[in-house]
Design an enzyme around this catalytic site. Structure first.
Site, mmCIF file in Angstrom:
data_model
loop_
_atom_site.group_PDB
_atom_site.id
_atom_site.type_symbol
_atom_site.label_atom_id
_atom_site.label_comp_id
_atom_site.label_asym_id
_atom_site.label_seq_id
_atom_site.Cartn_x
_atom_site.Cartn_y
_atom_site.Cartn_z
ATOM 1 N N CYS A 25 45.505 39.245 45.846
ATOM 2 C CA CYS A 25 46.717 39.918 45.372
ATOM 3 C C CYS A 25 46.446 41.246 44.671
ATOM 4 O O CYS A 25 47.385 41.926 44.261
ATOM 5 C CB CYS A 25 47.489 38.980 44.440
ATOM 6 S SG CYS A 25 47.854 37.389 45.188
ATOM 7 N N HIS A 158 51.725 42.578 36.658
ATOM 8 C CA HIS A 158 51.484 41.697 37.806
ATOM 9 C C HIS A 158 52.601 40.656 37.841
ATOM 10 O O HIS A 158 53.110 40.338 38.907
ATOM 11 C CB HIS A 158 50.109 41.053 37.687
ATOM 12 C CG HIS A 158 49.705 40.291 38.899
ATOM 13 N ND1 HIS A 158 49.497 40.901 40.122
ATOM 14 C CD2 HIS A 158 49.488 38.966 39.104
ATOM 15 C CE1 HIS A 158 49.166 39.990 41.016
ATOM 16 N NE2 HIS A 158 49.154 38.805 40.421
ATOM 17 N N GLU A 169 48.284 37.772 31.006
ATOM 18 C CA GLU A 169 48.645 39.191 31.083
ATOM 19 C C GLU A 169 49.223 39.664 29.757
ATOM 20 O O GLU A 169 48.896 40.761 29.289
ATOM 21 C CB GLU A 169 49.629 39.453 32.216
ATOM 22 C CG GLU A 169 49.924 40.933 32.395
ATOM 23 C CD GLU A 169 50.571 41.287 33.721
ATOM 24 O OE1 GLU A 169 50.551 42.477 34.095
ATOM 25 O OE2 GLU A 169 51.102 40.385 34.393
ATOM 26 N N LYS A 190 58.145 41.533 41.055
ATOM 27 C CA LYS A 190 58.059 40.333 41.891
ATOM 28 C C LYS A 190 59.294 39.451 41.758
ATOM 29 O O LYS A 190 59.572 38.640 42.647
ATOM 30 C CB LYS A 190 56.785 39.557 41.565
ATOM 31 C CG LYS A 190 55.511 40.272 42.012
ATOM 32 C CD LYS A 190 54.275 39.480 41.657
ATOM 33 C CE LYS A 190 53.019 40.203 42.118
ATOM 34 N NZ LYS A 190 52.767 41.445 41.357
ATOM 35 N N HIS A 195 56.484 37.743 45.727
ATOM 36 C CA HIS A 195 55.082 38.125 45.603
ATOM 37 C C HIS A 195 54.545 38.408 47.004
ATOM 38 O O HIS A 195 54.323 37.495 47.790
ATOM 39 C CB HIS A 195 54.295 37.000 44.931
ATOM 40 C CG HIS A 195 52.894 37.378 44.558
ATOM 41 N ND1 HIS A 195 52.242 38.473 45.083
ATOM 42 C CD2 HIS A 195 52.014 36.797 43.701
ATOM 43 C CE1 HIS A 195 51.041 38.558 44.567
ATOM 44 N NE2 HIS A 195 50.875 37.540 43.731
ATOM 45 N N PHE A 254 43.057 36.210 43.218
ATOM 46 C CA PHE A 254 42.165 35.058 43.190
ATOM 47 C C PHE A 254 40.707 35.525 43.132
ATOM 48 O O PHE A 254 40.367 36.610 43.595
ATOM 49 C CB PHE A 254 42.362 34.204 44.442
ATOM 50 C CG PHE A 254 43.560 33.286 44.376
ATOM 51 C CD1 PHE A 254 44.340 33.191 43.235
ATOM 52 C CD2 PHE A 254 43.909 32.516 45.471
ATOM 53 C CE1 PHE A 254 45.435 32.349 43.182
ATOM 54 C CE2 PHE A 254 45.001 31.658 45.437
ATOM 55 C CZ PHE A 254 45.766 31.580 44.288
#
Length: 265
Positions: A25, A158, A169, A190, A195, A254
């Site tokens: 991502c 994010h 975050e 998002k 996403h 990830f």
């Protein structure tokens, strides 16, 4: 995925470096950061960079099995957040040096001022709970840009709406920006778009650029009541007209892959 860049090279007769970043991502920001660095060091004068990802059953299944999917709406930083919504899309930008852009009469929308990379070295799919990797990437981007934390006008988070991501975050942003954080609007795209995986941060970079161009912060939908543990963070429910000179765009993937871009006027 490896065929994507070679297909574009054949289609448009691009003969420079061609590569695909498989950093989950964070891939869109990685591609933009790589293009920026190639141009900054003089290896290239113009590059095409961004991210693309299409919706598929396996992607949906993975996030469902990991417990990251919501059953209703994505609500980043909300006290009742329950996960993310999978989306799909693409975001592609032309990155070039100023002289090249001016010579071809291009419209210059914004400038990449700094990029920061890190790996939080924690877990294959879970972020570091204290956001240590995010802190490293944001600090590196700020250092390269020469900007102080208080000179950031907008944070494109994010913001997946999952418990683990939003907590780390927030902790990272709070550590970097301290008391300045409550005065900086946080954009959570998002919730609006889903996403879009490898395309997400590239799309969010485009949103950041348009916010700079139009001096408008778009609304962040769905977040109704901010988690009280996050303090006084600023998430706007309505569009806001104001000058935007510098935007921080965060992307976490990830494997602990992290890339933060600072985009400015």
């Amino acid at each position: 995925p490896k065929r994507l860049s070679s297909f574009l090279s054949r289609e448009f007769n691009f003969r420079g470096k061609s590569s695909v970043f498989q950093t989950a991502c964070a891939a869109g920001n990685y591609a933009l950061g790589e293009a920026y660095e190639k141009i900054k060091c003089g290896q290239e004068s113009i590059m095409v960079a961004g991210g693309i990802d299409s919706f598929n059953r396996s992607c949906y299944s993975v996030f469902y099995r990991l417990g990251g999917m919501t059953y209703d709406t994505c609500r980043p930083f909300d006290e009742d957040r329950s996960g993310m919504v999978v989306g799909e899309g693409a975001g592609i930008l032309i990155i070039e040096n100023k002289e090249h852009a001016e010579a071809r009469g291009a419209t210059i929308y914004a400038t990449i001022k700094g990029v920061g990379y890190s790996c939080d070295a924690h877990h294959p799919v879970a972020p570091h709970p204290e956001g240590l990797g995010a802190v490293l990437a944001i600090d590196e981007a700020l250092k390269e840009s020469g900007l102080l934390p208080e000179e950031i006008d907008l944070i494109s988070a994010h913001g997946t709406g999952t418990n683990a991501n939003d907590v780390q975050e927030y902790k990272a942003l709070n550590r970097v920006f301290d008391s300045n954080l409550k005065g900086i609007p946080i954009l959570t795209s998002k919730a609006n778009l889903g996403h879009c995986m490898g395309a997400a941060s590239a799309i969010e970079s485009i949103i950041s650029i348009l916010a700079i161009r139009d001096s408008v912060i778009p609304p962040s939908i769905n977040t109704k009541s901010i988690d009280s543990s996050f303090g006084e963070i600023c998430i706007l429910k309505e569009p806001s007209k104001r000058p935007i000179n510098n935007v921080l765009n965060n992307a976490f993937g990830f494997g602990g892959n992290i890339c933060s871009l600072i985009i400015g006027r």
